[in-house]
Motif scaffolding. Structure first.
Motif, mmCIF file in Angstrom:
data_model
loop_
_atom_site.group_PDB
_atom_site.id
_atom_site.type_symbol
_atom_site.label_atom_id
_atom_site.label_comp_id
_atom_site.label_asym_id
_atom_site.label_seq_id
_atom_site.Cartn_x
_atom_site.Cartn_y
_atom_site.Cartn_z
ATOM 1 N N LEU A 118 25.520 34.429 47.291
ATOM 2 C CA LEU A 118 26.703 34.849 46.100
ATOM 3 C C LEU A 118 26.936 36.635 45.652
ATOM 4 N N THR A 119 27.723 37.209 46.218
ATOM 5 C CA THR A 119 27.975 38.392 47.034
ATOM 6 C C THR A 119 28.680 39.252 45.816
ATOM 7 N N ILE A 120 27.637 39.503 45.101
ATOM 8 C CA ILE A 120 28.697 40.388 44.038
ATOM 9 C C ILE A 120 28.941 42.535 43.872
ATOM 10 N N ASP A 121 29.889 42.809 44.147
ATOM 11 C CA ASP A 121 30.251 44.086 44.370
ATOM 12 C C ASP A 121 30.664 45.192 42.923
ATOM 13 N N MET A 122 29.450 45.310 43.250
ATOM 14 C CA MET A 122 29.432 46.995 41.962
ATOM 15 C C MET A 122 29.870 47.731 42.718
ATOM 16 N N ASP A 123 30.844 48.382 43.672
ATOM 17 C CA ASP A 123 31.042 49.498 44.000
ATOM 18 C C ASP A 123 32.369 49.418 43.534
ATOM 19 N N PRO A 124 32.904 50.763 42.434
ATOM 20 C CA PRO A 124 34.182 50.482 42.396
ATOM 21 C C PRO A 124 35.340 50.585 43.439
ATOM 22 N N GLN A 125 34.806 51.793 44.740
ATOM 23 C CA GLN A 125 35.232 51.737 46.296
ATOM 24 C C GLN A 125 35.733 50.099 46.930
ATOM 25 N N GLY A 126 35.420 49.413 46.403
ATOM 26 C CA GLY A 126 35.486 47.286 46.538
ATOM 27 C C GLY A 126 35.632 47.273 47.878
ATOM 28 N N ASN A 127 35.038 48.167 48.618
ATOM 29 C CA ASN A 127 34.863 48.038 50.554
ATOM 30 C C ASN A 127 34.022 46.161 50.354
ATOM 31 N N THR A 128 33.605 46.293 49.494
ATOM 32 C CA THR A 128 32.477 45.300 49.791
ATOM 33 C C THR A 128 33.646 43.889 50.175
ATOM 34 N N THR A 129 34.112 44.222 48.792
ATOM 35 C CA THR A 129 34.897 42.884 48.707
ATOM 36 C C THR A 129 36.340 43.088 49.780
ATOM 37 N N SER A 130 36.960 44.438 50.256
ATOM 38 C CA SER A 130 38.037 43.854 51.183
ATOM 39 C C SER A 130 37.240 43.662 52.708
ATOM 40 N N GLY A 131 35.909 43.957 52.800
ATOM 41 C CA GLY A 131 35.188 43.909 53.813
ATOM 42 C C GLY A 131 35.049 42.391 54.301
ATOM 43 N N LEU A 132 34.835 41.284 53.341
ATOM 44 C CA LEU A 132 34.583 39.777 52.903
ATOM 45 C C LEU A 132 36.182 39.458 52.993
ATOM 46 N N GLY A 133 37.237 40.146 53.611
ATOM 47 C CA GLY A 133 38.526 39.439 53.322
ATOM 48 C C GLY A 133 39.859 39.292 52.746
ATOM 49 N N ILE A 134 39.313 39.899 51.323
ATOM 50 C CA ILE A 134 40.006 39.800 49.932
ATOM 51 C C ILE A 134 40.389 40.995 49.005
ATOM 52 N N ASP A 135 41.306 41.114 48.920
ATOM 53 C CA ASP A 135 42.655 42.024 48.639
ATOM 54 C C ASP A 135 41.674 42.514 47.936
ATOM 55 N N LYS A 136 41.470 43.130 46.717
ATOM 56 C CA LYS A 136 40.869 44.420 46.354
ATOM 57 C C LYS A 136 42.041 44.860 45.165
ATOM 58 N N ASN A 137 42.862 44.617 45.370
ATOM 59 C CA ASN A 137 44.265 45.294 44.234
ATOM 60 C C ASN A 137 44.886 44.129 44.345
ATOM 61 N N ASN A 138 44.403 43.317 44.620
ATOM 62 C CA ASN A 138 45.525 42.055 44.100
ATOM 63 C C ASN A 138 44.150 41.005 43.169
ATOM 64 N N CYS A 139 43.366 41.777 43.279
ATOM 65 C CA CYS A 139 42.553 40.488 42.082
ATOM 66 C C CYS A 139 42.485 40.681 40.853
ATOM 67 N N GLU A 140 42.828 39.307 39.920
ATOM 68 C CA GLU A 140 43.250 39.274 38.597
ATOM 69 C C GLU A 140 41.651 40.001 37.624
ATOM 70 N N ASN A 141 40.432 38.875 38.296
ATOM 71 C CA ASN A 141 39.706 39.266 37.324
ATOM 72 C C ASN A 141 39.034 39.479 38.719
ATOM 73 N N THR A 142 37.705 41.186 38.022
ATOM 74 C CA THR A 142 37.268 41.339 38.767
ATOM 75 C C THR A 142 35.793 41.319 38.718
ATOM 76 N N ILE A 143 34.262 41.925 38.565
ATOM 77 C CA ILE A 143 33.263 42.126 37.937
ATOM 78 C C ILE A 143 33.606 43.362 37.309
ATOM 79 N N TYR A 144 34.782 44.112 37.075
ATOM 80 C CA TYR A 144 34.875 44.914 35.403
ATOM 81 C C TYR A 144 35.053 44.319 34.112
ATOM 82 N N GLN A 145 36.144 43.004 34.868
ATOM 83 C CA GLN A 145 36.713 41.943 33.912
ATOM 84 C C GLN A 145 35.508 41.671 32.987
ATOM 85 N N LEU A 146 34.737 41.056 34.492
ATOM 86 C CA LEU A 146 33.712 39.626 33.730
ATOM 87 C C LEU A 146 32.341 40.661 32.526
ATOM 88 N N ILE A 147 32.016 42.282 32.916
ATOM 89 C CA ILE A 147 30.758 42.752 32.682
ATOM 90 C C ILE A 147 31.739 43.199 30.902
#
Length: 259
Positions: free
Chosen positions: A39-68
């Motif tokens: 499990l990779t958790i992206d805790m960086d607001p830049q979201g570069n780990t998210t996009s680097g794993l092929g996920i469109d960070k701007n289209n995520c309905e729920n992120t670590i932000y909503q979770l915490i």
């Protein structure tokens, strides 16, 4: 062999541009390639780990932000990536506001820890990419983690800021998470053509009382290109020196667990 509990590694260095996110992406992917559940958790607001794993960070309905902030469940934030064995909790620019919102939350240092505690046994490894600053998000990563892995760029100012990071790690260990310890240092952006890279490695070895991974990550064009294609290096160019290096690092991380 014993069934391992999820091992949680925070990847931290408050200095930007040291290969922190590159290491989070590629270590995660190479552990998954070795058939470890990651499990990779992206805790960086830049979201570069998210996009680097092929996920469109701007289209995520729920992120670590909503979770915490308790606005969604773990399962609602979880993304099964296209890479087998590799899951992601994404991040995007919303997370930048979490710092202020966390101020009013009780036990705010443990918000992430409390969420991850419930699911950590589902994974062999949980890799947390910390923001490039020592803030409440980093503290949350460190109260959740069992170890901290520090990528250090082979450059002249490599040790600058490192004492500050060590101080933070020690403080978290003393006050918030007694089981936290230093996973070790991994050298990144190593250029075999310069004496400087070699000097930096020697200098860190002399000055830091910590484990240093044998694997050194080279400067590598393919490694730099991979994130813009949304792929980890072992998928983007499986035979590149960057891919080989991160496989070796992943193996070292796995072997350390079996010690």
């Amino acid at each position: 062999m014993r069934k391992s509990m999820g091992r949680i590694i925070a990847i931290a260095n408050q200095k930007g541009g040291v290969g922190k996110t590159t290491t989070a992406i590629n270590l995660s992917a190479c552990l998954a390639e070795a058939e470890k559940r990651v499990l990779t958790i992206d805790m960086d607001p830049q979201g570069n780990t998210t996009s680097g794993l092929g996920i469109d960070k701007n289209n995520c309905e729920n992120t670590i932000y909503q979770l915490i902030l308790g606005e969604c469940s773990f399962d609602e934030a979880l993304i099964h990536t296209e890479f087998e064995y590799l899951d992601l909790i994404p991040s995007n620019v919303n997370l930048a506001g979490a710092e202020i919102e966390l101020l009013n939350i009780e036990n705010r240092e443990y918000v992430l820890h409390n969420e991850i505690e419930k699911i950590k046994d589902n994974y062999d490894f949980i890799i947390i990419d910390c923001p490039p600053s020592l803030n409440m998000l980093t503290v949350n990563a460190m109260t959740t983690a069992s170890t901290v892995l520090v990528p250090i760029q082979c450059e002249y100012y490599a040790l600058e800021g490192l004492s500050q990071l060590m101080y933070t790690i020690n403080l978290v260990q003393e006050r918030l998470n007694p089981s936290l310890h230093m996973e070790g240092v991994v050298f990144t952006m190593y250029d075999a053509r310069t004496n400087l890279s070699l000097q930096v490695v020697e200098n860190v070895k002399e000055n830091l009382d910590t484990t240093i991974y044998k694997t050194i990550i080279p400067r590598n064009v393919r490694l730099a290109e991979a994130p813009s294609h949304g792929k980890p290096i072992n998928i983007y160019d499986s035979k590149s020196t960057g891919a080989e290096s991160y496989r070796l690092l992943a193996q070292e991380v796995i072997d350390r667990e079996d010690d």
